[in-house]
Design an enzyme around this catalytic site. Structure first.
Site, PDB file in Angstrom:
ATOM      1  CB  SER A  12      -0.951  -0.006   1.201  1.00 17.29           C
ATOM      2  OG  SER A  12      -0.252   0.200   2.416  1.00 17.29           O
ATOM      3  CG  MET A  89       7.895  -7.027   6.113  1.00 15.18           C
ATOM      4  SD  MET A  89       7.823  -5.525   7.109  1.00 15.18           S
ATOM      5  CE  MET A  89       7.338  -6.203   8.664  1.00 15.18           C
ATOM      6  CG  LEU A  92      18.040  -4.544   3.149  1.00 11.52           C
ATOM      7  CD1 LEU A  92      17.655  -3.229   2.488  1.00 11.52           C
ATOM      8  CD2 LEU A  92      18.251  -5.641   2.090  1.00 11.52           C
ATOM      9  CG  ASN A 106      12.440   1.589   6.196  1.00  7.96           C
ATOM     10  OD1 ASN A 106      11.654   0.929   5.527  1.00  7.96           O
ATOM     11  ND2 ASN A 106      12.570   1.429   7.506  1.00  7.96           N
ATOM     12  CG  HIS A 108      10.090   2.055  11.915  1.00 13.82           C
ATOM     13  ND1 HIS A 108      10.214   0.687  11.907  1.00 13.82           N
ATOM     14  CD2 HIS A 108       9.934   2.427  13.203  1.00 13.82           C
ATOM     15  CE1 HIS A 108      10.137   0.243  13.153  1.00 13.82           C
ATOM     16  NE2 HIS A 108       9.972   1.280  13.962  1.00 13.82           N
ATOM     17  CB  SER A 135       9.875   7.917  11.402  1.00 14.01           C
ATOM     18  OG  SER A 135       9.389   8.217  12.690  1.00 14.01           O
ATOM     19  CB  THR A 140      22.474   4.201   8.485  1.00  8.67           C
ATOM     20  OG1 THR A 140      21.674   3.899   9.636  1.00  8.67           O
ATOM     21  CG2 THR A 140      22.297   5.665   8.105  1.00  8.67           C
ATOM     22  CG  ASP A 144      13.705   0.114  12.073  1.00 12.55           C
ATOM     23  OD1 ASP A 144      13.277  -0.806  12.787  1.00 12.55           O
ATOM     24  OD2 ASP A 144      13.536   0.172  10.840  1.00 12.55           O
ATOM     25  CD  GLU A 173       2.957   3.224   7.653  1.00  4.27           C
ATOM     26  OE1 GLU A 173       3.438   2.613   6.683  1.00  4.27           O
ATOM     27  OE2 GLU A 173       2.610   2.656   8.706  1.00  4.27           O
TER      28      GLU A 173
HETATM   29  C1  GRF Z   1       2.682  -1.563   7.314  1.00  2.00           C
HETATM   30  O1  GRF Z   1       2.369  -2.060   8.587  1.00  2.00           O
HETATM   31  C2  GRF Z   1       3.552  -0.368   7.447  1.00  2.00           C
HETATM   32  O2  GRF Z   1       3.408   0.197   8.732  1.00  2.00           O
HETATM   33  C3  GRF Z   1       4.945  -0.876   7.297  1.00  2.00           C
HETATM   34  O3  GRF Z   1       4.856  -2.067   6.517  1.00  2.00           O
HETATM   35  C4  GRF Z   1       3.526  -2.600   6.627  1.00  2.00           C
HETATM   36  C5  GRF Z   1       2.984  -2.997   5.296  1.00  2.00           C
HETATM   37  O4  GRF Z   1       3.004  -1.879   4.478  1.00  2.00           O
HETATM   38  N1  GRF Z   1       5.742   0.124   6.640  1.00  2.00           N
HETATM   39  P1  GRF Z   1       2.560  -1.984   2.911  1.00  2.00           P
HETATM   40  O5  GRF Z   1       1.044  -1.982   2.895  1.00  2.00           O
HETATM   41  O6  GRF Z   1       3.107  -3.292   2.367  1.00  2.00           O
HETATM   42  O7  GRF Z   1       3.149  -0.767   2.285  1.00  2.00           O
END
Ligand code: GRF
Length: 195
Positions: A12, A89, A92, A106, A108, A135, A140, A144, A173
């Site tokens: 998303s 997820m 790296l 990124n 977070h 955020s 780096t 996070d 976000e």
């Molecule tokens: C969400 O929980 C977001 O907070 C974190 O990754 C999760 C999935 O995000 N950044 P997305 O819908 O795959 O972008």
């Protein structure tokens, strides 16, 4: 500017970024790359005509460097100016990050430096915090960590569940990341603070 976006799931945040890169925006998406061939975001990217690729991390088991060596191939082929991690997820290594130092972002779901890592919404509720949020930071080698490029704040409501709070943060976000990317792509590093 060419922007590559790394995802692991629904994407998303990737969709929000892609849909923001139109008109006089200085950037355009050049690749959506996932560590999971079944990531729903890959379909959404393909529907938008964006090149996609995936490298399954599972065959590499604990060999992070070998996985990253494979991940680098489509990523370097796309020749991105900026790399955005969006719901990506996998951790790296410093070696991978160093190739994109100063041009990898990124998002977070916490008000960094609070709540690095996972389960951020539950931890904020558990701690009795009055507010939470998300955020965007430069990536780096440390997880996070890195310079904050933007934050969005969300009140924690009485009786909030982590699911309800996560859903409210996710809306922000989707506002924060595109705003930061547009500023970042135009060379402006002034932090974005929402609302
Ligand atoms: C969400 O929980 C977001 O907070 C974190 O990754 C999760 C999935 O995000 N950044 P997305 O819908 O795959 O972008």
């Amino acid at each position: 500017k060419r922007v590559a976006i790394l995802i692991s799931g629904g994407g998303s945040n990737m969709v929000s970024l892609v849909d923001s890169m139109t008109g006089d925006h200085p950037a355009r998406p050049c690749l959506v790359l996932s560590n999971d061939a079944n990531a729903g975001g890959l379909t959404k990217a393909a529907e938008r005509g964006i090149p996609t690729a995936s490298v399954d991390h599972r065959p590499f088991k604990g060999d992070r460097a070998a996985f990253e060596a494979e991940l680098l191939k489509p990523l370097e082929e796309a020749q991105p100016d900026i790399v955005c991690l969006a719901g990506f997820m996998r951790v790296l290594t410093g070696g991978f990050v160093s190739r994109f130092q100063g041009r990898m972002l990124n998002i977070h779901p916490s008000l960094l430096p609070k709540y690095k890592g996972l389960n951020t919404h539950a931890r904020a509720i558990e701690a009795g915090d009055a507010e939470h949020g998300c955020s965007v930071h430069e990536v780096t080698a440390a997880l996070d960590d890195g310079p904050i490029l933007g934050q969005a704040r969300v009140d924690i409501e009485p009786g909030d569940t982590s699911e309800a709070l996560a859903a409210r943060v996710l809306v922000w976000e989707h506002k924060l990341y595109p705003t930061v990317l547009r500023r970042y792509a135009s060379g402006d590093r002034t932090p974005v603070l929402l609302p």
